[in-house]
Design an enzyme around this catalytic site. Structure first.
Site, PDB file in Angstrom:
ATOM      1  N   LYS A  81       0.828  -1.209   0.000  1.00 48.15           N
ATOM      2  CA  LYS A  81       0.000   0.000   0.000  1.00 48.15           C
ATOM      3  C   LYS A  81       0.862   1.258   0.000  1.00 48.15           C
ATOM      4  O   LYS A  81       2.072   1.202  -0.153  1.00 48.15           O
ATOM      5  CB  LYS A  81      -0.947  -0.030   1.200  1.00 48.15           C
ATOM      6  CG  LYS A  81      -1.850  -1.271   1.222  1.00 48.15           C
ATOM      7  CD  LYS A  81      -2.679  -1.442  -0.048  1.00 48.15           C
ATOM      8  CE  LYS A  81      -3.786  -0.441  -0.153  1.00 48.15           C
ATOM      9  NZ  LYS A  81      -4.673  -0.717  -1.317  1.00 48.15           N
ATOM     10  N   HIS A 109      -2.209   3.760  -6.435  1.00 47.74           N
ATOM     11  CA  HIS A 109      -3.520   4.418  -6.556  1.00 47.74           C
ATOM     12  C   HIS A 109      -3.370   5.855  -7.054  1.00 47.74           C
ATOM     13  O   HIS A 109      -3.890   6.801  -6.454  1.00 47.74           O
ATOM     14  CB  HIS A 109      -4.259   4.406  -5.218  1.00 47.74           C
ATOM     15  CG  HIS A 109      -4.467   3.030  -4.659  1.00 47.74           C
ATOM     16  ND1 HIS A 109      -5.189   2.059  -5.319  1.00 47.74           N
ATOM     17  CD2 HIS A 109      -4.016   2.456  -3.516  1.00 47.74           C
ATOM     18  CE1 HIS A 109      -5.188   0.957  -4.601  1.00 47.74           C
ATOM     19  NE2 HIS A 109      -4.485   1.152  -3.513  1.00 47.74           N
TER      20      HIS A 109
END
Length: 856
Positions: free
Chosen positions: A567, A585
Site C-alpha cells: 500500500k 492508486h
C-alpha cells in the site's frame, strides 16, 4: 619455492623487476625512513635506481639497509627538518637527485616541496594534498615540474581503483549516484587479539587514536552531513560483509574526514552520496567510542609527570581532571575505576570496552614510560607495548568501493571493487617481513617514481593519480607482482527490500519467507524490515537468509535497491529516489496523484504499480479473490447487524483464515434466520473475475441460497446504467473498476426511494475516481470504521469501502499473491529487465505516460 616480489633478475614478464629500466642510474632523494619505506627502496633499487635516504636518526637508515638487497645503491644522509639550519642542509643535498620523495609527517611536506621547487626537482609523496601543497601547484606547473600526492594505499590505490570504474561507467553513458570507499589495515584473521574485536599496529597508534577526534563530512542522498568526531563511532554501527579467503566476514566501518571534495576530484558531479571510511573488526566502534567518551585519546597536555605514575594512577588522573563533581580517590582500585567507567558509559563493568582497556593494561601497576604529555600519549604507549605483530603474524589490507550506478535507459546496478591483501610474512629470500600496509603504502608511489624517471608521465603541477595514463599503469604493475596487489571487480546481484506497511491495519505482505527464499536461491539479495503489523514474524524471514533491517529504514537503502511494498508510501513529501513496486492508486485521477508522481520525478525514482503489472492485458498477480471474499463477508455481516438491530461493525481485526471468517458470518446469518425468519439476497457485479468469484465463494460458504446469488458481468453492464435491479437485493458487491466514463449504475436519486438494498460493498473502492459508477458517496471507510451510513434516505443504506479488504485474511492473501508475483520479480535478476521484459517495460512506460499527463 616462492620468489621474492622484487628480485633483481632479468625481466621475463611485466611486473618482474630488473635493472634494465631506462631509469637505471637516476637518483631519488628520500626523506623519512619508517615502517613503509623498505618495499619502496627494494623496488627502486631493483631497477638500478639510486636512493639516498635522509633521516634524523642514522640507525633507522642502517636498519633499512639491512633489509635491502641492492645495498650498493643506497646511501645515507643525516637530516633534521626541525634544525634551525634545515634549509641550508636541503640546499646541500637536493641538487644531487632527480626526484625528491617525502615519507615524513604531512606538515613537513610543504617544506620539502619548497626545496624541490627551488632546485627544479619533481616531488612525490603518498600523503593527502594539503591546502599548502595545493597552493604550490601553479608554481610546479610553471616550472614544468610534477608533484604526485596521495599515491599510497588510502589515499592512493583507493583513488586509482575507484577512478578506473568511474571512468568506465561514464564511458558507457552511466552516472554514479552513490559512491562508498572504505579501507582498513587489520590483522589477518588468524592473528587477532581481543582488543576492539582484533587490532594490531601497522602504523602509528597516535594516528589511529586521533581518528576519533576528527569530524567527518560526507554527502548522503543530496544532503551534506557533518558527523562530529565524538559521534563517528556511535551506534548503530555501519557494517559490510566481505569475502576473506572464502569466508563471509563482517567489518564495522565509520566515516573518515571530509569526503565531499572527491566528487570533484573524481569528476562525478552527478554523485548524490559519497562517504569515505575506515574498516575495523566488529567491536572496534564500541571500544573506541568508550576511549573517546572517557577522554583517553585527549590531546590536551596535562601539567603532570606521567612517568611518576602507574597506568592505574594515570587512569585516575585523567578521570579526575575530566570529572570535577565525581572524583576518584587517589588510591582507587581497578574495580573502582571500572565502575566509574561503566557509569560514564551507561553500562556495567562487563562492557567489552572496559575489558579491552583492562587487557591492554590501563588498570595495571606498570609504570608509564617517559615522554608522555597528554592522555593520548599514555594510551599510545600501551598500544605500542601490547599490540605489535608477532614474528610470524601477518597484517592485511581490506578495501572496498561500492558504486551505485544508473544508465541512460533507467537501469541501475551496484558495482564493487575489492582489495584483500595480506602481508608477506618472513621468507628466506626476503630480508625483512614486508607488511601489507608497508607494501600498499609505498609500492604505488614507487611505481609512479619509476614512471616519471622513465619519462612516462607528462603532466605537471600538484596532482593525484586519477588519470588513466597513471592509474592504469600503476594498477597493472602492482597486479603483476609475484605477490600481486589486485582489485576484484564485480556487479552485485539485484537487491529487493521489503518495507514495513504504514497503512493502519495492513498486515499483508508481498513477499513471504518461502518466496523470499526463492529469490535468494535465484541470486537476489533480500532485505526485510522489522514490522509489528506484518502477518508473518520477522524470525521466519531471518531463518531463510534474509537480511533484517529496522522499521521504515528503506529511504536510506542504496539507489539501485528495489523497494517492495503493497500500500501507499508515507505522505511526507520527500523525494522518492528508488524504484518502488506498490499499489500507488495514482493512475486513475485519484486524489493526490500528481503530488505523488511529482515526488518520483523530483527524486529520480520509478514507480511500478502492482495494479498495472500485466501480461497480455491481464494482471500477473492480484488480491482480487481475497478482496471479494472479505467484501462479501462484511456485506452479509453488516446486513445481519441491521436486521438484528445491532450496532454497526467497527474495529475490525483480521481473521486467521477464510474459513474462520465465513464461520463467524454464517453464525450471524443463522441468528437472523432464527430470530427474524430472513435470508439475504446478493448481487455481484463483475462476478466472473477473480474478485467476483471470491465473493461468490463466500456467499455460498455462508449459506446464501444459489438462487439468491445474482451474478452480473460485462454482458449485463457494458451499456452503462442506471440499473434499478440493483435496488432489489439485500447486499450489492461491486467488483469492477472503470477507466472510462459511462452512465452511473446507481445515483443518489435512485437510493432515496423505496428499495430492498441495505448494504453496498464497493470492493474497487475508487472513491475519488471520476469514473466511479456509484457517485452517491465519495469517502472511503477504514478497518476501525468500516461502515459509512448514507444519510437522508427513506430506508437505511450502509456502504463498505475499504481499500485493503484482503488484510482481513492477510496470511492466505499474502501466500497466494506472493506466489503469483514472484516469477515476475525473478525477472529483475537481470539488470535490463525493466527495458526488456514486457511486464516491467510496460509498467515503466505507463509511469512515463502518466507523468506527462500530470505535466511533469
Amino acid at each position: 619455492g616462492r620468489r621474492c616480489p622484487f628480485a633483481s633478475r632479468p625481466r621475463t614478464s611485466p611486473g618482474i623487476m630488473s635493472k634494465s629500466s631506462p631509469a637505471a642510474g637516476k637518483k631519488v632523494l628520500l626523506f623519512g625512513v619508517g615502517l613503509s619505506t623498505p618495499p619502496m627502496i627494494h623496488y627502486l633499487t631493483s631497477f638500478g635506481i639510486q636512493v639516498t635516504a635522509c633521516a634524523r636518526n642514522p640507525s633507522k637508515i642502517e636498519k633499512v639497509l639491512n633489509e635491502v638487497k641492492e645495498k650498493s645503491l643506497v646511501t645515507m644522509e643525516k637530516f633534521d627538518i626541525s634544525a634551525p639550519d634545515y634549509e641550508k642542509r636541503l640546499d646541500e643535498i637536493c641538487p644531487k637527485c632527480d626526484i625528491m620523495v617525502s615519507m615524513m609527517p604531512p606538515p613537513c611536506h610543504p617544506k620539502i616541496a619548497a626545496a624541490a621547487l627551488k632546485h627544479g626537482k619533481h616531488f612525490f609523496t603518498s600523503s593527502y594534498v594539503s591546502d599548502d601543497m595545493a597552493k604550490l601547484s601553479p608554481e610546479f606547473a610553471k616550472k614544468g615540474l610534477l608533484s604526485i600526492n596521495e599515491c599510497g594505499v588510502d589515499p592512493g590505490l583507493d583513488h586509482m581503483s575507484a577512478k578506473k570504474v568511474i571512468d568506465e561507467v561514464h564511458s558507457k553513458g552511466g552516472k554514479i549516484l552513490g559512491f562508498f570507499s572504505v579501507c582498513g589495515g587489520l590483522p589477518a584473521p588468524d592473528c587477532n587479539n581481543p582488543f576492539g574485536g582484533g587490532y594490531k599496529i601497522s602504523w602509528t597508534p597516535y594516528g589511529v587514536l586521533s581518528a576519533g577526534t576528527n569530524n567527518a563530512l560526507f554527502k548522503f542522498q543530496g544532503q551534506n552531513v557533518t558527523k562530529p568526531g565524538t559521534e563517528i563511532y556511535d551506534p548503530p554501527e555501519w557494517k559490510h560483509v566481505i569475502d576473506v579467503e572464502g569466508k563471509a566476514t563482517t567489518f564495522e566501518w565509520y566515516p573518515n574526514r571530509d569526503s565531499t571534495p572527491y566528487i570533484e576530484h573524481y569528476n562525478m558531479p552527478e554523485c548524490q552520496s559519497i562517504i569515505r571510511g575506515t574498516y575495523r573488526n566488529n567491536g572496534w566502534c564500541n571500544t573506541l567510542r568508550a576511549i573517546a567518551t572517557l577522554g583517553l585519546n585527549d590531546k590536551t597536555e596535562y601539567k603532570v609527570k606521567w612517568e611518576d605514575m602507574t597506568y592505574l594512577q594515570a587512569a585516575v588522573t585523567i578521570w579526575n581532571t575530566r570529572n570535577a563533581d565525581d572524583q576518584l580517590d587517589a588510591k582507587a582500585t581497578p574495580e573502582d575505576v571500572k565502575k566509574a567507567y561503566a557509569k560514564a558509559l551507561k553500562s556495567d563493568t562487563t562492557n567489552k570496552a572496559i575489558t579491552d582497556l583492562e587487557w591492554v593494561g590501563m588498570f595495571s601497576d606498570d609504570k608509564v614510560p617517559a615522554g608522555c604529555k597528554a592522555p593520548i600519549d599514555v594510551m599510545c604507549t600501551l598500544w605500542t607495548a601490547k599490540m605489535q605483530y608477532g614474528e610470524d603474524e601477518k597484517d592485511m589490507i581490506v578495501m572496498q568501493h561500492i558504486f551505485e550506478v544508473e544508465y541512460k535507459n533507467g537501469t541501475r546496478e551496484e558495482l564493487t571493487s575489492t582489495l584483500i591483501n595480506f602481508g608477506l610474512g618472513k621468507y628466506a629470500h626476503i630480508p625483512s617481513k614486508f607488511t601489507s600496509m608497508a607494501r600498499t603504502v609505498s609500492l604505488p608511489l614507487a611505481c609512479a617514481i619509476r614512471m616519471k624517471l622513465e619519462d612516462r608521465i607528462k603532466t605537471t603541477g600538484v596532482i593525484r593519480p586519477v588519470t588513466p595514463d597513471i592509474y592504469n599503469a600503476i594498477l597493472d604493475e602492482v597486479s603483476k607482482f609475484p605477490h600481486p596487489i589486485t582489485f576484484k571487480e564485480a556487479a552485485l546481484p539485484t537487491a529487493i527490500w521489503l518495507r514495513h506497511e504504514v497503512k493502519p491495519g495492513e498486515e499483508r505482505t508481498a513477499l513471504t519467507p518461502e518466496t523470499a527464499k526463492e529469490l535468494i536461491d535465484a541470486g537476489f539479495r533480500v532485505t526485510v524490515e522489522k514490522s509489528t503489523t506484518r502477518c508473518i514474524p520477522i524470525e521466519e524471514y531471518e531463518k531463510v537468509g534474509c537480511k533484517i533491517a529496522e522499521t521504515a529504514s528503506w529511504p536510506s537503502a542504496p539507489y539501485p535497491t528495489i523497494i517492495l511494498g503493497l500500500k501507499e508510501l508515507p505522505e511526507d513529501g520527500t523525494d522518492l529516489i528508488h524504484r518502488h513496486i506498490l499499489f500507488a492508486h495514482c493512475y486513475k485521477g485519484q486524489a493526490g496523484w500528481k503530488e505523488l508522481l511529482a515526488r518520483f520525478k523530483k527524486g529520480g525514482g520509478s514507480l511500478y504499480d502492482l495494479e498495472f503489472l500485466k501480461l497480455n492485458g491481464r494482471r500477473v498477480a492480484a488480491f482480487g479473490r481475497p478482496a471479494g471474499m472479505a467484501g462479501m463477508a462484511l456485506g452479509l455481516w453488516q446486513w445481519a447487524k441491521q436486521k438484528l438491530g445491532q450496532p454497526a461493525i467497527k474495529d475490525l481485526k483480521s481473521w486467521k483464515s477464510k474459513e474462520a471468517m465465513c464461520s463467524e458470518v454464517k453464525a450471524a446469518l443463522k441468528e437472523v434466520e432464527e430470530k427474524k425468519g430472513l435470508k439475504p439476497s446478493t448481487l455481484i457485479i463483475g462476478a466472473l473475475g477473480r474478485c467476483g468469484r471470491g465473493a461468490t465463494w463466500v456467499a455460498e460458504q455462508c449459506g446464501v441460497e444459489s438462487k439468491s446469488i445474482v451474478k452480473w458481468d460485462m454482458a449485463e453492464t457494458k451499456g452503462g446504467g442506471p440499473f434499478k435491479a440493483l435496488l432489489d437485493v439485500d447486499v450489492l458487491v461491486n467488483c469492477i473498476y472503470l477507466t472510462t466514463k459511462i452512465p452511473a449504475f446507481l445515483t443518489r436519486d435512485m437510493i432515496e426511494g423505496d428499495k430492498k438494498l441495505g448494504v453496498f460493498v464497493d470492493v474497487s473502492c475508487d472513491t475519488s475516481n471520476p469514473n466511479n459508477p456509484f457517485p452517491f458517496y465519495n469517502t472511503g471507510t477504514t478497518l476501525d470504521k468500516p461502515i459509512l451510513p448514507i444519510t437522508g434516505l427513506k430506508t437505511p443504506l450502509d456502504v463498505v469501502a475499504i481499500d485493503h479488504l484482503p488484510s482481513l485474511i492477510p496470511l492466505e492473501s499474502s501466500i497466494n499473491y506472493s506466489k503469483d508475483l514472484t516469477p515476475y520479480i525473478k525477472q529483475l535478476i537481470k539488470r535490463d529487465a525493466i527495458v526488456t521484459e514486457p511486464v516491467w517495460k510496460d509498467a515503466k512506460d505507463l509511469m512515463v505516460t502518466k507523468m506527462k499527463e500530470a505535466g511533469l
